[in-house]
Design an enzyme around this catalytic site. Structure first.
Site, mmCIF file in Angstrom:
data_model
loop_
_atom_site.group_PDB
_atom_site.id
_atom_site.type_symbol
_atom_site.label_atom_id
_atom_site.label_comp_id
_atom_site.label_asym_id
_atom_site.label_seq_id
_atom_site.Cartn_x
_atom_site.Cartn_y
_atom_site.Cartn_z
ATOM 1 N N LEU A 116 -3.284 5.847 -3.567
ATOM 2 C CA LEU A 116 -4.326 4.843 -3.369
ATOM 3 C C LEU A 116 -3.888 3.523 -3.993
ATOM 4 O O LEU A 116 -3.862 3.382 -5.218
ATOM 5 C CB LEU A 116 -5.652 5.322 -3.995
ATOM 6 C CG LEU A 116 -6.112 6.717 -3.551
ATOM 7 C CD1 LEU A 116 -7.408 7.089 -4.253
ATOM 8 C CD2 LEU A 116 -6.281 6.783 -2.039
ATOM 9 N N GLU A 117 -3.537 2.569 -3.139
ATOM 10 C CA GLU A 117 -3.056 1.275 -3.619
ATOM 11 C C GLU A 117 -3.378 0.207 -2.600
ATOM 12 O O GLU A 117 -4.180 0.414 -1.696
ATOM 13 C CB GLU A 117 -1.560 1.361 -3.895
ATOM 14 C CG GLU A 117 -0.746 1.958 -2.754
ATOM 15 C CD GLU A 117 0.728 2.064 -3.090
ATOM 16 O OE1 GLU A 117 1.341 1.012 -3.327
ATOM 17 O OE2 GLU A 117 1.263 3.187 -3.104
#
Length: 412
Positions: free
Chosen positions: A159-160
């Site tokens: 998750l970025e």
């Protein structure tokens, strides 16, 4: 933060004639799972599995890597939503998992040698399922298709940027991870996010708060201490210490409990932004992780764990080699050690790795965060020259890769 080369370095490698698409077949059909899951692979191997792109960035033969290093697990990247939109899982946004045979063939070959895989969802670039599926339940259903297709025992949520700046998307991803955890008892789940010198940034902290609010605790939360102004192992271990404090403050854990839920994902060799992480840096971070009983130790990527020609790749970052002098799979062997195994002995590289990065020789005016730039303006930053593609202010060269405003003109 630039991350992973999907599509950043994959596209760059393709344009340079470096990208090799392996047409591996066998193992899976659209009607059923690819292979039976591997037996006897402990969670320590999923915790140590380095990332491998099985279809892009000139993928090495996984079996050969296993033979050379003793590795038993790979983190396959990346599961994304279709590039054209929708809530069905694909590899890299273009290859539906439902009809895949190529990745299934890679998995079958790994399992035939006694190993196993985890799949990684997200990464930098592309459209994520959490952005398109609408609800946590729909997002979880899409990921469950991948788990069922390949009989997975492990899954990574990477998750970025830009997804983790979207609160609804992160709510969907964390909610999906919680549902997956409930529906698949014993599955190994990791959550990987961006790092800063303080541990992780505002969006990373909001992601942790979302996990707390939903009552979701994975096997680990991992940060990626690169592409954020890091300079070797000392900066990385400092960020890990700070991230431990964030985990303690968020979940009410003591230090030992926080470390038992903390992981690190490094980048071997030269990073997107020109940082250098050599074998000695990996050794120092490995020592830190072991000493603090951390939960995970991985890196990006096996595709890059080989020497370029020339070894420094003319001062450029590559998706298919490390841009530093090395022996084949030098960095992967740290994962083997973290999992508790001893890598086979190999001949060390004949070229001594550099201990310092050459000083900048740029003569172009240095980039200024407060300045306004328009198309074709040139600046220097971190030893490279950059040309603006359009109007910009405050966007740091090298931090958004090929899809950003700045074109890398190469080292000064």
């Amino acid at each position: 933060m630039v991350r992973r080369f999907v599509p950043v370095l994959a596209a760059a490698a393709a344009s340079a004639g470096l990208l090799s698409m392996f047409a591996l077949t066998g193992g899976a059909t659209a009607a059923g799972p690819a292979t039976s899951p591997a037996a006897g692979i402990g969670s320590n191997w999923y915790a140590a599995a380095p990332y491998l792109m099985p279809l892009d960035n000139d993928p090495p033969d996984a079996g050969a890597v296993m033979d050379a290093t003793g590795l038993k697990a790979f983190q396959l990247a990346f599961i994304l939503a279709p590039n054209g939109g929708g809530c069905t899982p694909t590899w890299d946004g273009t290859k539906p998992t439902a009809t895949d045979t190529a990745v299934a063939g890679v998995i079958a070959a790994i399992r035939a040698k006694g190993g196993d895989v985890s799949a990684s969802a997200g990464g930098y670039g592309g459209t994520k399922l959490g952005q398109t599926c609408g609800t946590p339940e729909a997002t979880a259903a899409a990921y469950q298709q991948v788990i069922d297709k390949y009989s997975l025992k492990a899954l990574d949520f990477d998750l970025e940027e830009p997804e983790y700046e979207n609160a609804a998307a992160i709510r969907n991803e964390i909610g999906a991870a919680r549902i997956i955890q409930q529906r698949n008892p014993g599955i190994y789940l990791s959550v990987t996010t961006a790092a800063t010198a303080d541990g992780t940034g505002w969006f990373g902290k909001q992601m942790l708060n979302e996990a707390k609010a939903q009552g979701f605790i994975p096997d680990n939360f991992s940060i990626m201490p690169f592409d954020g102004g890091f300079n070797g192992a000392a900066a990385q271990t400092s960020a890990l210490t700070n991230f431990n404090t964030i985990l303690r403050n968020t979940f009410g854990w003591d230090a030992a409990t926080a470390y038992a839920h903390e992981g690190v994902s490094q980048m071997n060799g030269r990073s997107d932004t020109g940082e250098y992480f050599l074998q000695a840096d990996f050794q120092a971070v490995y020592d830190y992780a072991v000493a603090h009983h951390m939960a995970r130790f991985t890196n990006w990527s096996v595709n890059r764990d080989r020497q370029c020609t020339p070894p420094d790749n003319n001062g450029k970052t590559s998706g298919v080699c490390s841009s530093v002098p090395q022996g084949a799979w030098d960095f992967t062997k740290f994962s083997v050690r973290f999992a508790g195994a001893t890598p086979p002995t190999t001949t060390p590289p004949t070229t001594t790795p550099p201990t310092t990065v050459p000083p900048s020789t740029c003569t172009t005016t240095a980039w200024d965060r407060a300045a306004i730039y328009v198309a074709n303006n040139t600046v220097s930053h971190k030893g490279h020259s950059w040309k603006a593609k359009w109007w910009t202010q405050g966007e740091e060269p090298g931090t958004t890769g090929q899809w950003g405003v700045w074109q890398d003109l190469g080292a000064c």
